[in-house]
Scaffold this active site. Structure first.
Site, PDB file in Angstrom:
ATOM      1  N   ASP A 141       0.854  -1.181   0.000  1.00 16.86           N
ATOM      2  CA  ASP A 141       0.000   0.000   0.000  1.00 16.86           C
ATOM      3  C   ASP A 141       0.893   1.234   0.000  1.00 16.86           C
ATOM      4  O   ASP A 141       1.724   1.410   0.895  1.00 16.86           O
ATOM      5  CB  ASP A 141      -0.915   0.021   1.224  1.00 16.86           C
ATOM      6  CG  ASP A 141      -2.108  -0.903   1.064  1.00 16.86           C
ATOM      7  OD1 ASP A 141      -2.174  -1.616   0.055  1.00 16.86           O
ATOM      8  OD2 ASP A 141      -2.981  -0.917   1.961  1.00 16.86           O
ATOM      9  N   HIS A 176      -5.945   2.821  -5.000  1.00 20.10           N
ATOM     10  CA  HIS A 176      -6.140   2.946  -3.549  1.00 20.10           C
ATOM     11  C   HIS A 176      -6.931   4.212  -3.232  1.00 20.10           C
ATOM     12  O   HIS A 176      -6.919   4.666  -2.087  1.00 20.10           O
ATOM     13  CB  HIS A 176      -4.780   2.961  -2.852  1.00 20.10           C
ATOM     14  CG  HIS A 176      -4.806   2.586  -1.407  1.00 20.10           C
ATOM     15  ND1 HIS A 176      -5.651   1.616  -0.891  1.00 20.10           N
ATOM     16  CD2 HIS A 176      -4.088   3.047  -0.351  1.00 20.10           C
ATOM     17  CE1 HIS A 176      -5.442   1.502   0.410  1.00 20.10           C
ATOM     18  NE2 HIS A 176      -4.514   2.360   0.759  1.00 20.10           N
ATOM     19  N   HIS A 227      -7.978   8.672  -0.235  1.00 23.92           N
ATOM     20  CA  HIS A 227      -7.967   7.659   0.832  1.00 23.92           C
ATOM     21  C   HIS A 227      -9.146   7.795   1.800  1.00 23.92           C
ATOM     22  O   HIS A 227      -8.991   7.670   3.020  1.00 23.92           O
ATOM     23  CB  HIS A 227      -6.643   7.724   1.612  1.00 23.92           C
ATOM     24  CG  HIS A 227      -6.282   6.449   2.308  1.00 23.92           C
ATOM     25  ND1 HIS A 227      -6.558   6.223   3.646  1.00 23.92           N
ATOM     26  CD2 HIS A 227      -5.657   5.335   1.879  1.00 23.92           C
ATOM     27  CE1 HIS A 227      -6.119   5.026   4.003  1.00 23.92           C
ATOM     28  NE2 HIS A 227      -5.571   4.459   2.928  1.00 23.92           N
ATOM     29  N   HIS A 234       3.452  -2.427   4.061  1.00 25.23           N
ATOM     30  CA  HIS A 234       3.491  -0.997   3.797  1.00 25.23           C
ATOM     31  C   HIS A 234       4.903  -0.570   3.393  1.00 25.23           C
ATOM     32  O   HIS A 234       5.873  -0.868   4.098  1.00 25.23           O
ATOM     33  CB  HIS A 234       3.013  -0.209   5.016  1.00 25.23           C
ATOM     34  CG  HIS A 234       1.532  -0.277   5.218  1.00 25.23           C
ATOM     35  ND1 HIS A 234       0.937  -1.297   5.930  1.00 25.23           N
ATOM     36  CD2 HIS A 234       0.525   0.524   4.778  1.00 25.23           C
ATOM     37  CE1 HIS A 234      -0.377  -1.115   5.933  1.00 25.23           C
ATOM     38  NE2 HIS A 234      -0.645  -0.020   5.242  1.00 25.23           N
TER      39      HIS A 234
END
Length: 266
Positions: A75, A126, A130, A224
């Site tokens: 991500d 994504h 967000h 991450h």
């Protein structure tokens, strides 16, 4: 003057509501993704309701649990200086990955996004800002995803963006259904650990230990890229996982295998 993209988005939204008006019938209750950990590197599971919702909308959180295959997914909400090192490792080890990017990342780390594409990795959506997708309106949800895809195409020339990682791991029946109708496959995860606190990194060995005790056949690994620990641990994770008989696959590999299984062969 109204931008052409805004007009096209509006027209698409109108047509979408005419042809797929049933979206409003879907439940908008917000769920937070979770899975049930298992010991001894056994595949995990999740709530039966979540499994059913994903099956109904074509999403998934784990691969084939009969095969020792791993799927690396990152991500990328913002850049913290470690993605270049991660890409170097993936290139050296010949490992495919998927990077889920935000609008911020597309603008602030455009060179890295281009490199991801050039080196054969998947770049997924994504969202632009967000947000929690189940908690925003349909028009805003469509705009969040469309802006990312348009900017990605503008940046790389690639017209396809097929995978979505819901921000914050939050979803609803409505958000899953709407994003699926927009052409996205929702990808959750079956392996993760608390790696996103940049001021609380504990070293590469810690990351390695956390990851290796959680990998399992079919694992979709959420890592991450802002974590210095992950960047440090990644080479050893790849080498040791391979020694244990695992292979690294791309999300496209899994989707292709699923489509093959659905063909009406005798």
């Amino acid at each position: 003057m109204i931008k052409k993209t805004t007009v096209l988005l509006f027209l698409f939204f109108v047509c979408f509501n005419i042809t797929a008006g049933g979206i409003h019938a879907y439940d908008s209750k917000t769920y937070n993704w979770s899975f049930k950990p298992a010991k001894d590197n056994k595949p995990v599971t999740t709530e039966s309701l979540y499994i059913q919702m994903l099956e109904d909308t074509g999403g998934f959180f784990i691969g084939d649990t009969t095969k020792k295959e791993l799927y690396l997914t990152f991500d990328n909400g913002y850049e913290n200086g470690y993605t270049e090192k991660i890409l170097d490792v993936l290139k050296e080890k010949e490992v495919p990955a998927a990077f889920f990017v935000t609008g911020h990342y597309l603008d602030s780390a455009s060179d890295l996004v281009v490199r991801m594409v050039n080196e054969g990795h998947i770049v997924g959506n994504h969202s632009w800002h967000h947000p929690s997708l189940p908690e925003i309106g349909e028009g805003r949800l469509m705009e969040e995803l469309t802006k990312v895809k348009n900017r990605f195409t503008e940046l790389t020339g690639e017209k396809e963006m097929n995978y979505l990682r819901p921000p914050r791991g939050q979803f609803s029946e409505r958000s899953l259904a709407l994003s699926a109708k927009l052409g996205y496959t929702n990808v959750f995860w079956s392996m993760a650990y608390k790696d996103w606190e940049v001021n609380n990194q504990k070293g590469g060995q810690y990351a390695y230990d956390q990851i290796m005790k959680r990998i399992h056949p079919g694992a979709i690994m959420l890592i991450h890229s802002i974590s210095s620990d992950n960047a440090e641990a990644l080479p050893k994770v790849i080498d040791e996982a391979r020694k244990k008989g695992y292979t690294f696959k791309s999300l496209d590999d899994y989707m292709f295998s699923q489509k093959i299984e659905q063909l009406p062969f005798p």
